[in-house]
Design an enzyme around this catalytic site. Sequence first.
Site, PDB file in Angstrom:
ATOM      1  N   ASP A 229      -1.570  -0.729   5.965  1.00 42.70           N
ATOM      2  CA  ASP A 229      -1.832  -0.134   7.457  1.00 42.70           C
ATOM      3  C   ASP A 229      -3.374  -0.390   7.556  1.00 42.70           C
ATOM      4  O   ASP A 229      -3.731   0.634   8.761  1.00 42.70           O
ATOM      5  CB  ASP A 229      -1.170   1.171   7.211  1.00 42.70           C
ATOM      6  CG  ASP A 229      -1.687   1.937   6.269  1.00 42.70           C
ATOM      7  OD1 ASP A 229      -2.153   1.475   5.257  1.00 42.70           O
ATOM      8  OD2 ASP A 229      -2.854   3.013   6.884  1.00 42.70           O
TER       9      ASP A 229
ATOM     10  N   ASP B  37       0.441  -0.563  -0.264  1.00 45.03           N
ATOM     11  CA  ASP B  37      -0.171   0.109  -0.204  1.00 45.03           C
ATOM     12  C   ASP B  37       0.928   1.281  -0.107  1.00 45.03           C
ATOM     13  O   ASP B  37       2.172   1.093   0.718  1.00 45.03           O
ATOM     14  CB  ASP B  37      -0.795  -0.073   1.212  1.00 45.03           C
ATOM     15  CG  ASP B  37      -1.687   1.029   1.566  1.00 45.03           C
ATOM     16  OD1 ASP B  37      -2.501   1.856   0.013  1.00 45.03           O
ATOM     17  OD2 ASP B  37      -1.792   1.596   2.519  1.00 45.03           O
TER      18      ASP B  37
ATOM     19  N   ASP C  60      -0.460   4.871   1.029  1.00 42.83           N
ATOM     20  CA  ASP C  60      -0.743   5.897   1.782  1.00 42.83           C
ATOM     21  C   ASP C  60      -0.479   5.167   3.087  1.00 42.83           C
ATOM     22  O   ASP C  60      -1.263   4.401   3.175  1.00 42.83           O
ATOM     23  CB  ASP C  60      -1.452   7.293   1.767  1.00 42.83           C
ATOM     24  CG  ASP C  60      -1.536   7.992   0.343  1.00 42.83           C
ATOM     25  OD1 ASP C  60      -0.510   7.961   0.258  1.00 42.83           O
ATOM     26  OD2 ASP C  60      -3.228   8.085   0.418  1.00 42.83           O
TER      27      ASP C  60
END
Length: 231
Positions: free
Chosen positions: A173, A10, A12
């Site tokens: 995240d 990922d 961001d």
Amino acid sequence: MDKIELVQFDLDGTLIDSVPQLRLAVNRMLEQQGHGPAEELAVRNWVGNGADMLVRRALIAALGCEPDAAQQQQARMAFDVAYEGVAEHELVFYPGVLDTLKQLHQSGKTLAIVTNKPYRFVPAILAAAGLSDYFSLVLGGDSLAQKKPDPAPLLHVCRELNIEPARSLMIGDSENDVLAAKAAGMAVVGLTYGYNYGRDIAESHPDWVMSDIRGLLDLLLKNEHRKDNHG
């Protein structure tokens, strides 16, 4: 776990803390729509489901109700213009990210980006960070008809790079990353420091929980080196 050949990241909240730039863009959009600015913590909790949802959440907070289609469209266009001007400025990488990516790339791992951020913004961010050459494939949230938590983007990367999901590892995240990886049949690392709507990433039950991305070097390089020496 099979030997991992492909590592999908990922962006961001995993590699970069993009909230400062996103907040600037959101607040420029809100100002144009006649609303006051949003606090950083609010924007941090709105991130993770792509630009449409970020804009929608900002409008709901400003309006106190759901925006209509015209408001959403107008606000999204204003956000895109604002974000394009700041997306790659003063990038903030989480500790250990650059060194971890460099070591994984040098070790021969295939790396890819799967983000829900619109694709148009991603190449400039990677170029500004000097990371463009590290990634064999980059998918944005609008690259396919589906985005995370749908497994389609992760499986698309596996097909394009001809690597089985069992030999791929997802790093993210948020719950979206964990759900997508599990549905794709691949292992997943959940990072504790990103954007997960204020919830503990461990509640999503990733295969590993890490507070420091450098833990990937132990997981992927040192463990495999020991196996190679003793296997």
